[in-house]
Design an enzyme around this catalytic site. Structure first.
Site, PDB file in Angstrom:
ATOM      1  N   HIS A 170       0.853  -1.193   0.000  1.00 45.98           N
ATOM      2  CA  HIS A 170       0.000   0.000   0.000  1.00 45.98           C
ATOM      3  C   HIS A 170       0.886   1.239   0.000  1.00 45.98           C
ATOM      4  O   HIS A 170       1.951   1.245   0.587  1.00 45.98           O
ATOM      5  CB  HIS A 170      -0.908   0.022   1.247  1.00 45.98           C
ATOM      6  CG  HIS A 170      -2.073   0.924   1.103  1.00 45.98           C
ATOM      7  ND1 HIS A 170      -2.010   2.273   1.363  1.00 45.98           N
ATOM      8  CD2 HIS A 170      -3.329   0.681   0.668  1.00 45.98           C
ATOM      9  CE1 HIS A 170      -3.191   2.822   1.115  1.00 45.98           C
ATOM     10  NE2 HIS A 170      -4.006   1.897   0.691  1.00 45.98           N
ATOM     11  N   ASP A 172      -8.002  -5.167  -0.492  1.00 45.77           N
ATOM     12  CA  ASP A 172      -8.433  -6.014  -1.621  1.00 45.77           C
ATOM     13  C   ASP A 172      -8.090  -7.483  -1.446  1.00 45.77           C
ATOM     14  O   ASP A 172      -8.505  -8.302  -2.263  1.00 45.77           O
ATOM     15  CB  ASP A 172      -7.784  -5.499  -2.923  1.00 45.77           C
ATOM     16  CG  ASP A 172      -8.308  -4.122  -3.284  1.00 45.77           C
ATOM     17  OD1 ASP A 172      -7.492  -3.211  -3.488  1.00 45.77           O
ATOM     18  OD2 ASP A 172      -9.535  -3.959  -3.317  1.00 45.77           O
TER      19      ASP A 172
HETATM   20  C1  SDX Z   1      -6.011   0.197  -3.182  1.00 47.66           C
HETATM   21  O1  SDX Z   1      -4.156   4.612  -2.042  1.00 47.66           O
HETATM   22  C2  SDX Z   1      -5.171   4.013  -1.521  1.00 47.66           C
HETATM   23  O2  SDX Z   1      -5.652   4.406  -0.473  1.00 47.66           O
HETATM   24  C3  SDX Z   1      -5.708   2.853  -2.338  1.00 47.66           C
HETATM   25  C4  SDX Z   1      -6.785   2.034  -1.655  1.00 47.66           C
HETATM   26  C5  SDX Z   1      -8.060   2.822  -1.448  1.00 47.66           C
HETATM   27  O3  SDX Z   1      -8.817   2.487  -0.521  1.00 47.66           O
HETATM   28  O4  SDX Z   1      -8.333   3.724  -2.293  1.00 47.66           O
HETATM   29  O5  SDX Z   1      -6.315   1.562  -0.407  1.00 47.66           O
HETATM   30  C6  SDX Z   1      -7.184   0.833  -2.516  1.00 47.66           C
HETATM   31  O6  SDX Z   1      -5.698   0.533  -4.287  1.00 47.66           O
HETATM   32  C7  SDX Z   1      -5.198  -0.817  -2.418  1.00 47.66           C
HETATM   33  C8  SDX Z   1      -3.966  -1.329  -3.244  1.00 47.66           C
HETATM   34  C9  SDX Z   1      -4.465  -2.391  -4.225  1.00 47.66           C
HETATM   35  N1  SDX Z   1      -3.363  -2.797  -5.132  1.00 47.66           N
HETATM   36  C10 SDX Z   1      -2.754  -3.982  -5.039  1.00 47.66           C
HETATM   37  O7  SDX Z   1      -2.985  -4.816  -4.165  1.00 47.66           O
HETATM   38  C11 SDX Z   1      -1.739  -4.258  -6.154  1.00 47.66           C
HETATM   39  C12 SDX Z   1      -0.462  -4.865  -5.561  1.00 47.66           C
HETATM   40  N2  SDX Z   1       0.217  -3.847  -4.772  1.00 47.66           N
HETATM   41  C13 SDX Z   1       1.272  -3.101  -5.415  1.00 47.66           C
HETATM   42  O8  SDX Z   1       1.200  -2.916  -6.763  1.00 47.66           O
HETATM   43  C14 SDX Z   1       1.763  -1.929  -4.583  1.00 47.66           C
HETATM   44  O9  SDX Z   1       1.929  -2.382  -3.302  1.00 47.66           O
HETATM   45  C15 SDX Z   1       0.947  -0.654  -4.536  1.00 47.66           C
HETATM   46  C16 SDX Z   1       0.686  -0.118  -5.904  1.00 47.66           C
HETATM   47  C17 SDX Z   1      -0.348  -0.871  -3.829  1.00 47.66           C
HETATM   48  C18 SDX Z   1       1.752   0.368  -3.747  1.00 47.66           C
HETATM   49  O10 SDX Z   1       2.873   0.625  -4.467  1.00 47.66           O
HETATM   50  P1  SDX Z   1       4.081   1.493  -3.845  1.00 47.66           P
HETATM   51  O11 SDX Z   1       3.770   1.990  -2.480  1.00 47.66           O
HETATM   52  O12 SDX Z   1       4.473   2.467  -4.902  1.00 47.66           O
HETATM   53  O13 SDX Z   1       5.181   0.439  -3.614  1.00 47.66           O
HETATM   54  P2  SDX Z   1       6.322   0.171  -4.631  1.00 47.66           P
HETATM   55  O14 SDX Z   1       5.718  -0.218  -5.941  1.00 47.66           O
HETATM   56  O15 SDX Z   1       7.261   1.324  -4.583  1.00 47.66           O
HETATM   57  O16 SDX Z   1       7.009  -1.131  -4.021  1.00 47.66           O
HETATM   58  C19 SDX Z   1       8.035  -1.016  -3.052  1.00 47.66           C
HETATM   59  C20 SDX Z   1       8.729  -2.360  -3.144  1.00 47.66           C
HETATM   60  C21 SDX Z   1       9.170  -2.718  -4.573  1.00 47.66           C
HETATM   61  O17 SDX Z   1      10.240  -3.637  -4.443  1.00 47.66           O
HETATM   62  P3  SDX Z   1      11.753  -3.097  -4.806  1.00 47.66           P
HETATM   63  O18 SDX Z   1      11.705  -2.441  -6.159  1.00 47.66           O
HETATM   64  O19 SDX Z   1      12.078  -2.126  -3.695  1.00 47.66           O
HETATM   65  O20 SDX Z   1      12.611  -4.332  -4.786  1.00 47.66           O
HETATM   66  O21 SDX Z   1       7.799  -3.404  -2.768  1.00 47.66           O
HETATM   67  C22 SDX Z   1       7.577  -4.246  -3.892  1.00 47.66           C
HETATM   68  C23 SDX Z   1       8.011  -3.492  -5.125  1.00 47.66           C
HETATM   69  O22 SDX Z   1       8.403  -4.402  -6.155  1.00 47.66           O
HETATM   70  N3  SDX Z   1       6.127  -4.510  -3.890  1.00 47.66           N
HETATM   71  C24 SDX Z   1       5.590  -5.693  -4.123  1.00 47.66           C
HETATM   72  C25 SDX Z   1       4.200  -5.503  -3.995  1.00 47.66           C
HETATM   73  N4  SDX Z   1       3.943  -4.234  -3.703  1.00 47.66           N
HETATM   74  C26 SDX Z   1       5.138  -3.602  -3.648  1.00 47.66           C
HETATM   75  N5  SDX Z   1       6.152  -6.879  -4.409  1.00 47.66           N
HETATM   76  C27 SDX Z   1       5.290  -7.902  -4.577  1.00 47.66           C
HETATM   77  N6  SDX Z   1       3.950  -7.813  -4.468  1.00 47.66           N
HETATM   78  C28 SDX Z   1       3.374  -6.632  -4.180  1.00 47.66           C
HETATM   79  N7  SDX Z   1       2.058  -6.534  -4.077  1.00 47.66           N
END
Ligand code: SDX
Length: 390
Positions: free
Chosen positions: A271, A328
């Site tokens: 998140h 989710d």
């Molecule tokens: C919602 O913003 C809100 O409030 C949204 C929400 C709402 O109520 O409106 O809460 C609803 O959208 C919840 C989120 C739903 N999305 C997902 O579940 C999709 C999977 N999650 C990711 O794509 C990610 O965690 C995000 C998009 C939710 C957040 O992305 P960030 O904060 O930009 O994190 P990041 O992409 O910078 O990741 C940081 C690290 C990375 O690794 P490194 O490059 O440092 O090695 O964490 C890893 C990412 O690769 N990572 C994940 C991951 N999420 C982040 N690795 C594996 N699986 C994941 N889900």
């Protein structure tokens, strides 16, 4: 690489959006709507009661809630011509595309009553959107399964009506299941607002241009549809099903995530704000067991989800990145048990989020505070250079 750093440009933080509606503490895993903790509202309030709280700032009196409910019941019918709109779309259309385009089409019936500067228009369109979007959402579902649309039944509550429009049919009376009503009401409350997430920021940015509520909400629906945002609830079910069908097991899947194979992510985890357990995910996980048991559903996908969570929370890769289940991760298992197709899950998120979008739209336009939004850019491109003389 231009060799310049942000400091060379005197980069300052983008001005934040000011709001009084929702408070999140990502480190502590706290979520409050107008100061009330989310678990207290989910356990005790109704969806429309929370909608009023978000939009108007205080819990409604019994009379205010009754009046709000009555007005919404009186606005559930769509213009008959609008029903033809759905027949122009292919039955394969994703229900989120149907919802966003039908919302934009809805606006064409009220163009003379949608002046953002007219408080009466704003209040009437809050009622119209709250009343009609669940009907449009149910029609998007019915269209995707080739079933006839039902008319709303104004003798039913908001959530009862929504369930009947989705699962009732023309051939027999629909029996209200109180377990489903209460479970869906709780889930919708958990989704009602979440401060400046991507879709709400979209709603506010569109609102800041002077566009009406319909245009702003339609834009918010589009933003929500992405798999990194609201589309994640559908993506989680696909992920769980792929793990089940591949026979590779949860551990192997987690390794693929950690190896970042072809962008494989643990959907429903992580998140932008919560670097702790999403308080909503906790509530959903608790009710998943209750709801599936009460509905007599035994879904192996729930067991796979729990095993995934257990492995991920104990793994350094996820711990070091503060990755926890978000709202989710478990919702889809419950929606599936209720009988919703996976492609409708994000539509349910949109119906839940609608009051928050309307509250944030209204706040954006209060007292003309709506200066046009313009997110700042940090320029990292080429410094000035000359076109080569011929
Ligand atoms: C919602 O913003 C809100 O409030 C949204 C929400 C709402 O109520 O409106 O809460 C609803 O959208 C919840 C989120 C739903 N999305 C997902 O579940 C999709 C999977 N999650 C990711 O794509 C990610 O965690 C995000 C998009 C939710 C957040 O992305 P960030 O904060 O930009 O994190 P990041 O992409 O910078 O990741 C940081 C690290 C990375 O690794 P490194 O490059 O440092 O090695 O964490 C890893 C990412 O690769 N990572 C994940 C991951 N999420 C982040 N690795 C594996 N699986 C994941 N889900």
């Amino acid at each position: 690489q231009t060799g310049y750093t942000a400091l060379d440009y005197g980069f300052v933080n983008t001005a934040s959006t000011k709001s009084e509606i929702t408070y999140i503490d990502g480190e502590a895993g706290i979520l409050r709507y107008r100061g009330y903790p989310i678990d207290q509202l989910a356990d005790n309030a109704s969806f429309l009661e929370v909608a009023w709280l978000l939009i108007y700032g205080e819990l409604p009196t019994a009379d205010e809630l009754a009046g709000f409910d009555e007005k919404i019941r009186r606005h559930t019918l769509l213009h008959e011509d609008l029903k033809n709109f759905f027949s122009a779309l292919p039955s394969s259309a994703h229900p989120m595309s149907v919802l966003s385009s039908a919302t934009a089409a809805l606006s064409t019936y009220y163009e003379d009553g949608s002046d953002p500067a007219n408080p009466e228009h704003v209040e009437t369109n809050i009622i119209r959107l709250l009343a009609k979007l669940p009907v449009i959402a149910a029609y998007a579902h019915k269209k995707s399964i080739g079933q006839a649309f039902l008319y709303p039944d104004n003798s039913l509550s908001y959530v009862e009506n929504f369930l009947r429009l989705n699962f009732g049919n023309m051939a027999e009376p629909y029996e209200i299941n109180p377990v489903m009503v209460r479970a869906l009401e709780r889930l919708l409350i958990l989704h009602e607002d979440h401060e400046q997430n991507a879709s709400t920021s979209t709603v506010r940015l569109v609102a800041s241009t002077g566009a009406d509520q319909f245009a702003s909400i339609s834009a918010g629906i589009h933003a929500l549809s992405g798999p990194l945002h609201g589309g994640a609830n559908e993506a989680v079910l696909k992920m769980l099903g792929d793990i089940r069908d591949s026979g590779e097991g949860v551990h192997r899947f987690v390794e693929r995530v950690k190896n970042k194979e072809a962008g494989v992510k643990l959907m429903g985890f992580g998140h932008r704000v919560y670097k702790n357990y999403d308080p909503r995910a906790k509530i959903v996980k608790q009710s998943a067991d209750e709801v599936l048991a009460a509905l007599g559903v035994n879904d192996p996908l729930l067991d796979i989800a729990k095993e995934l969570e257990e492995i991920a929370l104990a793994d350094e890769y996820f711990q070091s990145r503060n990755l926890y289940p978000n709202v989710d991760f478990y919702t889809g298992v419950i929606y599936k048990a209720m009988g919703f197709p996976e492609r409708v899950f994000t539509v349910l998120f949109a119906i839940g989020r609608l009051p928050g979008w309307l509250a944030q739209w209204r706040e954006q336009n209060l007292d003309g505070q709506g200066r046009i939004g313009r997110p700042q850019q940090l320029f990292l491109g080429q410094p000035e250079r000359q076109y080569p003389a011929k």
